[in-house]
Design a protein around this motif. Structure first.
Motif, PDB file in Angstrom:
ATOM      1  N   ARG A 225      17.730 -30.653  17.370  1.00 33.77           N
ATOM      2  CA  ARG A 225      16.444 -30.316  16.906  1.00 33.77           C
ATOM      3  C   ARG A 225      16.208 -28.812  17.493  1.00 33.77           C
ATOM      4  NH1 ARG A 225      13.472 -32.159  13.235  1.00 33.77           N
ATOM      5  NH2 ARG A 225      11.360 -31.711  14.417  1.00 33.77           N
ATOM      6  N   PHE A 226      17.262 -28.037  17.656  1.00 30.12           N
ATOM      7  CA  PHE A 226      17.194 -26.679  17.891  1.00 30.12           C
ATOM      8  C   PHE A 226      16.199 -25.805  17.320  1.00 30.12           C
ATOM      9  CE2 PHE A 226      18.807 -22.192  16.939  1.00 30.12           C
ATOM     10  CZ  PHE A 226      18.478 -21.608  18.157  1.00 30.12           C
ATOM     11  N   LEU A 227      16.399 -26.051  15.932  1.00 33.53           N
ATOM     12  CA  LEU A 227      15.819 -24.942  14.990  1.00 33.53           C
ATOM     13  C   LEU A 227      14.002 -25.064  15.122  1.00 33.53           C
ATOM     14  CD1 LEU A 227      17.978 -24.968  12.058  1.00 33.53           C
ATOM     15  CD2 LEU A 227      17.753 -23.240  13.522  1.00 33.53           C
ATOM     16  N   ALA A 228      13.870 -26.475  15.075  1.00 31.02           N
ATOM     17  CA  ALA A 228      12.443 -26.734  15.184  1.00 31.02           C
ATOM     18  C   ALA A 228      11.962 -26.719  16.616  1.00 31.02           C
ATOM     19  CB  ALA A 228      12.345 -28.468  14.711  1.00 31.02           C
ATOM     20  N   ARG A 229      12.708 -26.986  17.682  1.00 37.08           N
ATOM     21  CA  ARG A 229      12.512 -26.782  19.019  1.00 37.08           C
ATOM     22  C   ARG A 229      12.016 -25.451  19.357  1.00 37.08           C
ATOM     23  NH1 ARG A 229      16.218 -29.495  20.800  1.00 37.08           N
ATOM     24  NH2 ARG A 229      17.494 -27.689  21.370  1.00 37.08           N
ATOM     25  N   THR A 230      13.079 -24.375  19.041  1.00 32.08           N
ATOM     26  CA  THR A 230      12.918 -23.002  19.700  1.00 32.08           C
ATOM     27  C   THR A 230      12.534 -22.017  18.622  1.00 32.08           C
ATOM     28  OG1 THR A 230      14.366 -23.630  21.402  1.00 32.08           O
ATOM     29  CG2 THR A 230      14.283 -21.473  20.902  1.00 32.08           C
ATOM     30  N   PRO A 231      13.459 -21.729  17.617  1.00 37.82           N
ATOM     31  CA  PRO A 231      13.092 -20.512  16.660  1.00 37.82           C
ATOM     32  C   PRO A 231      11.675 -20.948  16.121  1.00 37.82           C
ATOM     33  CG  PRO A 231      15.366 -21.164  16.491  1.00 37.82           C
ATOM     34  CD  PRO A 231      14.820 -22.240  17.182  1.00 37.82           C
ATOM     35  N   HIS A 232      11.222 -22.351  15.555  1.00 39.81           N
ATOM     36  CA  HIS A 232      10.235 -22.561  14.958  1.00 39.81           C
ATOM     37  C   HIS A 232       8.985 -23.416  15.725  1.00 39.81           C
ATOM     38  CE1 HIS A 232      11.577 -20.999  11.028  1.00 39.81           C
ATOM     39  NE2 HIS A 232      12.673 -21.531  11.477  1.00 39.81           N
ATOM     40  N   GLY A 233       9.069 -23.249  17.206  1.00 38.99           N
ATOM     41  CA  GLY A 233       8.489 -23.948  18.128  1.00 38.99           C
ATOM     42  C   GLY A 233       7.125 -23.217  18.744  1.00 38.99           C
ATOM     43  N   TYR A 234       6.936 -22.036  18.184  1.00 37.13           N
ATOM     44  CA  TYR A 234       5.935 -21.111  18.748  1.00 37.13           C
ATOM     45  C   TYR A 234       5.212 -20.485  17.923  1.00 37.13           C
ATOM     46  CZ  TYR A 234       3.680 -17.832  21.756  1.00 37.13           C
ATOM     47  OH  TYR A 234       2.852 -16.861  22.608  1.00 37.13           O
ATOM     48  N   HIS A 235       4.404 -21.252  17.100  1.00 26.38           N
ATOM     49  CA  HIS A 235       3.963 -20.651  15.720  1.00 26.38           C
ATOM     50  C   HIS A 235       2.455 -20.801  15.639  1.00 26.38           C
ATOM     51  CE1 HIS A 235       3.221 -24.955  14.570  1.00 26.38           C
ATOM     52  NE2 HIS A 235       4.490 -25.233  14.945  1.00 26.38           N
ATOM     53  N   GLU A 236       1.713 -21.438  16.785  1.00 30.46           N
ATOM     54  CA  GLU A 236       0.100 -21.522  16.778  1.00 30.46           C
ATOM     55  C   GLU A 236      -0.377 -20.203  16.856  1.00 30.46           C
ATOM     56  OE1 GLU A 236      -0.991 -24.790  18.985  1.00 30.46           O
ATOM     57  OE2 GLU A 236       0.325 -26.363  18.236  1.00 30.46           O
TER      58      GLU A 236
END
Length: 270
Positions: free
Chosen positions: A171-182
């Protein structure tokens, strides 16, 4: 964030730069360079510079007497970035932690960071460090990816690789690159770090690649997603890449492929 999320070593830096940069980073780097240069800074600090895509775009736009300090926590990525940059006496390359910058207070007119804040273990601390080294009237310019569902290729690759490891999907992509978007959280973190003036613009772009396999190679072997796959079963890296390529072809077709990417671009000041 897993420790492997921060490891950009081995063959990853080259694959990242040759595959990921043109796929998703170059267009935003051009935007960042234009934005930073528009402030006519005399001194710029870049943190989490990665393979140097922003550096290559920004350096030609800075004044002849500008000071440009380029840093990254990961020495292999910084070494690769320096190897790609033409000789330039204005540029200083330095390994540095964005959460503990080795610079005096009020040293820079602009601090910029493209797609690095998501990797900060304490984002407010990182933002506070950027504020500390900024001169009065300075700006902190950075970008983060929007949620993975707004970024077609990253979402497709994550779902495809998950079929190979159904009990423990990477889940790297969802967890980190795309995990801080709010956006509300980003504003609050910046406020806590002392930034009162925050502008956030969400920018949509189109990612293109010569083929679905290029996209699969980029994500599966040119990012820390590779570390996650190999940690589960190193012998399955090629199969995971093939599975991702097949899924991409099924969804986007053969030949050149295109997909939506979306990110938040932030300018913060006191």
């Amino acid at each position: 964030m897993a420790e492997s999320d921060k490891v950009f070593a081995g063959s990853i830096p080259k694959l990242y730069d040759t595959l990921m940069v043109p796929l998703i980073f170059q267009a935003y780097a051009d935007d960042t360079a234009a934005l930073v240069a528009g402030f006519s800074p005399g001194a710029v600090l870049e943190t989490a510079a990665g393979s140097g895509v922003v550096t290559r775009a920004l350096a030609p736009k800075l004044g002849t007497d500008a000071r440009y300090v380029v840093t990254d926590l990961n020495q292999p990525m910084l070494d690769y970035a320096a190897s790609r940059q033409p000789p330039d006496s204005r540029i200083e390359w330095r390994q540095a932690d964005a959460l503990d910058l080795p610079f005096e207070d009020a040293s820079f007119d602009v601090v910029c960071c493209q797609f690095g804040a998501m990797f900060f273990p304490d984002r407010t601390a990182g933002y506070a460090e950027a504020r500390r080294v900024l001169r009065p009237g300075g700006r902190f310019v950075f970008s983060v990816w929007d949620r993975i569902e707004e970024n077609a290729f990253a979402d497709d690759i994550t779902n495809a690789v998950a079929t190979l490891f159904p009990n423990d999907p990477p889940r790297f992509l969802a967890r980190t690159p795309h995990g801080y978007h709010e956006v509300a959280l980003i504003r609050e973190d910046l406020r806590r770090a002392g930034f009162a003036n925050v502008q956030i613009e969400t920018r949509e772009k189109l990612s293109r690649a010569p083929s679905a396999r290029d996209v699969a190679m980029a994500y599966c072997q040119g990012t820390p997603l590779r570390n996650e796959i190999e940690a589960r079963d190193a012998s399955l890296l090629q199969l995971a890449t093939d599975r991702a390529a097949e899924a991409m072809e099924s969804r986007h077709g053969e030949g050149e492929v295109a997909g939506k990417i979306q990110a938040h671009v932030i300018v913060a000041a006191e």
